[in-house]
Scaffold this active site. Sequence first.
Site, PDB file in Angstrom:
ATOM      1  N   LYS A  47       0.806  -1.215   0.000  1.00  9.23           N
ATOM      2  CA  LYS A  47       0.000   0.000   0.000  1.00  9.23           C
ATOM      3  C   LYS A  47       0.842   1.270   0.000  1.00  9.23           C
ATOM      4  CE  LYS A  47      -3.984  -2.156   0.100  1.00  9.23           C
ATOM      5  NZ  LYS A  47      -4.938  -2.101  -1.022  1.00  9.23           N
ATOM      6  N   SER A 288      -3.273 -12.488   3.702  1.00 12.38           N
ATOM      7  CA  SER A 288      -3.588 -12.314   2.286  1.00 12.38           C
ATOM      8  C   SER A 288      -2.478 -12.879   1.413  1.00 12.38           C
ATOM      9  CB  SER A 288      -3.839 -10.841   1.953  1.00 12.38           C
ATOM     10  OG  SER A 288      -2.713 -10.044   2.235  1.00 12.38           O
TER      11      SER A 288
END
Length: 329
Positions: A47, A288
Amino acid sequence: MANIHESLTELVGHTPLVRLHGYEKLHGLKAHLLAKVEYFNPIGSIKDRIVLRIIEDAEKAGKIIPGKTTLIEYTSGNTGIAVSAIGAMKGYKVRIYLQDGVSQERLQVMKAFGAEVTKISEVPELQDALKATNNDFVAATNILKQHIRDRQAAGDSIYFVDQMINPLNPAAHHDTTGKEIWEDTEGNLAAVVAAVGTAGTIRGISDAIHEKSDKVKIIAVEPPADDKKLTGIHNFTEVPVDRVPPSLKENNEPKKGIYDEVFVGDPEGAFKAARDVARTDGVLVGNSSGAALWGATRIANRPEFEGKNIVVIFPDTGLRYLSTDLFKD
């Protein structure tokens, strides 16, 4: 000349591809698994890429001003951490609306960077939206947007990073992540596997890779319906179109050709994959990443992938999950 950087923002991107020899051997895989290890970004996750792009674009457009504008984001963790850190570097106040149920480490890291953090359970209208939609990230984001518009109308100088809908999310991955994967493999690439959250990663990578070759398979992994274990990833099949992440749509309809295959992840399988790769290759990643690795493992013994390179996206570090059940056998 001294090799001195002026800011950690200069270190975002160019993360390594690492072959998972030990994991391949443990599972008897015939394909080569190459992990795109995104915790090498300076703030620890994939991110960092999108947040830097969004903030710097807003600065250039004059939409935000250091010392005056408050940056706001709704997140399950990693984007909030990146906004908190980059906001601190650039002189912005940061307010994060955080999903309930995320690891304690994420909350503490955001606060360490000086962000004001509000849990969704503390905002009644957001909590109501989540209950009505089975904790759907997109639905809650839409409610938050109205909350922010009301605040802006009242005169507050705030800017919603809005990773879910911001087109710079997939654009950042098109221009950096996807480009890096192609260049680092020199085009010797059979597939890319990624878990889907906001879908910016898989959309950007898919667009970049498919500009080079239509033969590379893009594999998406989503959580099971009603699952709450695989935090940070999002259902996008078998859901109403308004709950499909915008990066997977065009003209408000699901766009074809972004991915070639979808796996509905197995939470226990994802957790085991994350534990396995920590012990076989010393790569400590989150759930994830485990979901993506679980998906890659499923295709790695298919005859068409024997001896070929499969890139697996590892979005973040497992250090942000130590208070969870991820590494508890």
